[in-house]
Enzyme design. Structure first.
Site, PDB file in Angstrom:
ATOM      1  N   CYS A 153       0.877  -1.719   0.428  1.00  0.00           N
ATOM      2  CA  CYS A 153      -0.133   0.082   0.003  1.00  0.00           C
ATOM      3  C   CYS A 153       0.921   1.107  -0.038  1.00  0.00           C
ATOM      4  O   CYS A 153       0.639   1.850  -0.629  1.00  0.00           O
ATOM      5  CB  CYS A 153      -1.463   0.304   0.996  1.00  0.00           C
ATOM      6  SG  CYS A 153      -1.717  -1.080   1.036  1.00  0.00           S
ATOM      7  N   HIS A 154       1.704   1.662   1.107  1.00  0.00           N
ATOM      8  CA  HIS A 154       2.688   2.083   0.765  1.00  0.00           C
ATOM      9  C   HIS A 154       4.038   2.043   1.039  1.00  0.00           C
ATOM     10  O   HIS A 154       4.466   3.246   1.913  1.00  0.00           O
ATOM     11  CB  HIS A 154       1.768   3.331   1.990  1.00  0.00           C
ATOM     12  CG  HIS A 154       0.565   4.156   2.004  1.00  0.00           C
ATOM     13  ND1 HIS A 154      -0.434   3.274   2.647  1.00  0.00           N
ATOM     14  CD2 HIS A 154       0.171   4.400   1.240  1.00  0.00           C
ATOM     15  CE1 HIS A 154      -1.344   3.762   2.613  1.00  0.00           C
ATOM     16  NE2 HIS A 154      -1.982   3.933   1.438  1.00  0.00           N
TER      17      HIS A 154
END
Lengths: 189, 528
Positions: A153-154
């Protein structure tokens, strides 16, 4: 209050300054009413908490015999994913080598293997909650700079002990509370 | 504003009804005789458009609830069934999902209209606050509704948002479990989200009634921001505003229809056509477009501030960005409503609009994406081929001194002729230093365009050297300044808050407003 306290029998003192018995009854009745209202609302709020059947599913047992070295399985515990990783000797060594490296959330590899009852774990099997400490995504196995996990995701990178090494996540992957039932099986929860 | 009622019952029945329940009088006074300023432009038609959007969402939503099944195993398939099998289900479902986007498009125009023309200033503070409450309820409803199809984005959006609440200190975890009805997003969560998604639109409808009530007490603002002086400055709501609103609505419906019929999925995310899977995260979680600016503010905080960690900091700022709207009427010190007559404020406003759009762009980007870097990412690698290794154990006096002690020891070994020295720490104060002397010192320089690329190259080279029998490689990283999406979002977030907390309060005290023309300052006939 002026009307109700006009009765001299109820109000021995000056009706405007001193609280009368009737005032007391009003306040007392109001307080009991408020407590009663809160008591009546409480079930309406508490019903949203995890129900008995949800809480009953609070443990998961896993057989480690089928898990080959270098593999991991993703089990579910309380509806949440859990990583059980059978680490290779090189992965264990890499994790231990970085025990005192500059870490965002310092922890030794050994401290992350401790069982729920306080006994030391088997370094080969690492049991972690599979939820990135940033915003709860499930990190990808054996990816990232440290070949531990990487969150897609990040971009948080975790090492082979599940410690945060690079990226936005604030903490290491949480250790799932587990105990060995036999040499080759564990219970989570 | 509307003055005494001018309603005249026309026949026996309406006279009888008016004496018992003056509902016809209320409608007449609110939507027929109600005086609206003459100079309203088309930005003032969005109130009617929004009422229409709410009605559409409620009607289509009630129909969808007849076919939708709120269960984790059946929800995804039931939405597919609505799209494929239910007569006109495809149409109704598309209208409902596109309708959410249209609703937000209209509400953002409506809000920016209010900001530009100062519609939040006295005597319309309560009107503005009620609008903010409606907006908050809309966000909650949209979030709950987005989770119902139970696709991958539904599931993971719900996970990310509930995790935000878990960021609260002490009580966060309990509140999170209370909201989820379990320890993860699961069936209890889905069923309560469905229930609340059904409830909230009716709460919105109730607040809309209060919003319109407050509007009809204070009267509409207008592009000049100067209150109508007398009746000649206004026209009756019907037919003037009714017809104008209907025309604007028709134009709006063309846009609505283009999306519904030609690109119903273009505003959504393709991953939501994958059934929810709690053990696989989609590579890139993003909210729907209308929440992207807030998502960008949430992720902009990547540093800890004292006891507040980065996650909680982001959550606080995200809620603050909406909360600040509630106090806006008291932050803006200017007495002049319309930015038509505030030339400086107008420039700052236009920047503010651009900032909100740019925040939306940041919200859908990968936060670590480099917008530009000042130079390349470099790493210098040193290793020794051949040679002998000597090991030396070093113990530092204290944990605090450890780093310096090991470095000194390494320097000493280098002075004794070691080519490279590697430090392996075995406890907070102990380390084994391995020095390699003799052999041939080799070096390599790696360059890359991103940190990820550089780290991948380093890992690859280390693995190759390790296989060739070189256990120790010294790495020196040289990283350039990098301007990431996160940095950009931080600047934009700063402007967002500065606009409300500094620019508007100071500007109102210092600016020289433009002159309001006589024709506007006075009433049309009153001037004569």
């Amino acid at each position: 209050m002026a009307e109700t306290t006009a009765d001299a029998a109820d109000a021995p003192h000056d009706a405007h300054d001193a609280p009368s018995r009737r005032d007391f009854i009003y306040v007392a009745a109001g307080a009991v009413g408020a407590v009663g209202t809160i008591a009546a609302i409480w079930p309406l709020i508490d019903q949203m908490n995890p129900a008995a059947d949800t809480r009953a599913m609070a443990t998961t047992e896993i057989d480690l015999a089928a898990l080959q070295e270098g593999q991991q399985i993703v089990a579910t515990w309380q509806g949440k994913p859990v990583f059980v990783r059978h680490r290779t000797a090189a992965e264990i060594a890499a994790a231990r080598r970085d025990d005192y490296a500059p870490l965002k959330d310092p922890a030794t590899d050994a401290s992350r293997l401790v069982q729920a009852d306080g006994k030391p774990g088997n370094p080969a099997f690492l049991v972690l909650q599979a939820s990135c400490t940033h915003l709860g995504c499930v990190p990808t196995f054996a990816a990232g700079d440290y070949r531990g996990w990487m969150c897609p995701c990040h971009g948080s990178h975790y090492d082979t002990s599940g410690r945060i090494r690079r990226g936005p996540a604030p903490l290491n992957l949480a250790v799932a509370p587990y105990v060995y039932l036999t040499e080759t099986s564990i219970r989570i929860g | 504003m509307s003055g005494p009622s001018t309603y005249q019952p026309k026949n026996g029945f309406t006279r009888w009804l008016d004496a018992r329940l003056p509902v016809m009088r209320l409608v007449h006074d609110s939507f027929v005789a109600y005086p609206t300023p003459r100079n309203l432009n088309y930005w003032w038609t969005f109130g009617a458009i929004l009422s229409f959007c709410l009605a559409v969402q409620i009607v289509t939503g009630i129909i969808l609830a007849m076919h939708y099944v709120g269960h984790v195993d059946l929800a995804f398939a039931s939405v597919q069934r609505i799209d494929r099998d239910v007569p006109y289900g495809w149409l109704i479902q598309n209208i409902h999902s596109v309708g959410a986007s249209m609703f937000f498009l209209a509400v953002y125009i409506h809000m920016f209209r209010g900001l530009y023309y100062g519609s939040y200033k006295a005597p319309r503070e309560i009107l503005w606050i009620l609008g903010c409450i409606i907006y908050l309820l809309m966000v909650a409803t949209a979030f709950l509704g987005y989770s119902l199809p139970w696709g991958q984005m539904s599931f993971w959006a719900a996970t990310v948002i509930t995790n935000l609440i878990g960021a609260l200190p002490v009580v966060g975890e309990s509140i999170k479990n209370w909201l989820m009805g379990g320890f993860a997003i699961d069936n209890p969560t889905l069923t309560r989200f469905f229930s609340l998604h059904y409830l909230l639109p009716f709460v919105i409808a109730g607040v809309v009634i209060l919003h319109i009530w407050a509007l009809h007490v204070s009267g509409q603002n207008n592009p000049a921001g100067v209150d109508p002086k007398d009746e000649s400055d206004t026209v009756p709501f019907t037919p003037h505003a009714t017809m104008k609103d209907l025309f604007a609505l028709t134009v709006f419906l063309i846009l609505f229809a283009i999306f519904v019929f030609y690109m119903p999925d273009s505003l959504g995310h393709p991953d939501n056509y994958i059934p929810a899977n709690p053990v696989v995260t989609p590579p890139h979680i993003v909210p729907e477009w209308y929440l992207l600016p807030f998502y960008a503010i949430l992720r902009a905080i990547d540093f800890n501030v004292g006891p507040i960690d980065s996650k909680l900091g982001g959550v606080i700022l995200m809620f603050a960005s909406i909360a600040i709207l509630f106090v806006l009427p008291w932050l803006d010190t200017s007495k002049i409503r319309s930015m038509r007559y505030r030339p400086v404020a107008r420039q700052f406003f236009l920047i503010f609009v651009a900032v909100c759009i740019a925040l939306g762009w940041c919200g859908q980007m990968n936060p670590s994406y480099s917008m530009f870097t000042a130079g390349e990412f470099r790493a210098g690698l040193h290793w020794v081929e051949g040679g002998q290794s000597i090991q030396r154990a070093v113990t530092a006096e204290s944990e605090r001194r450890a780093g310096a002690t090991f470095e000194e020891a390494a320097e000493a070994m280098k002075a004794e002729g070691a080519q490279i020295v590697m430090v392996d720490r075995s406890s907070p104060t102990d380390a084994t230093l391995t020095a390699i002397s003799g052999g041939q010192l080799r070096e390599a320089e790696l360059t890359a365009h991103s940190l990820d690329e550089l780290e991948a190259q380093i890992a690859e080279r280390k693995a190759a050297l390790g296989a060739a029998g070189v256990p120790y490689v010294e790495i020196e990283r040289n990283l350039p300044f990098e301007f990431t999406v996160t940095r950009f979002a931080q600047i934009l977030t700063a402007y967002y808050f500065l606009f409300f907390l500094v620019i508007l309060p100071l500007l109102g005290l210092r600016e020289t407003p433009g002159r309001v023309p006589e024709t506007i300052a006075k009433s049309i006939r009153g001037a004569a």
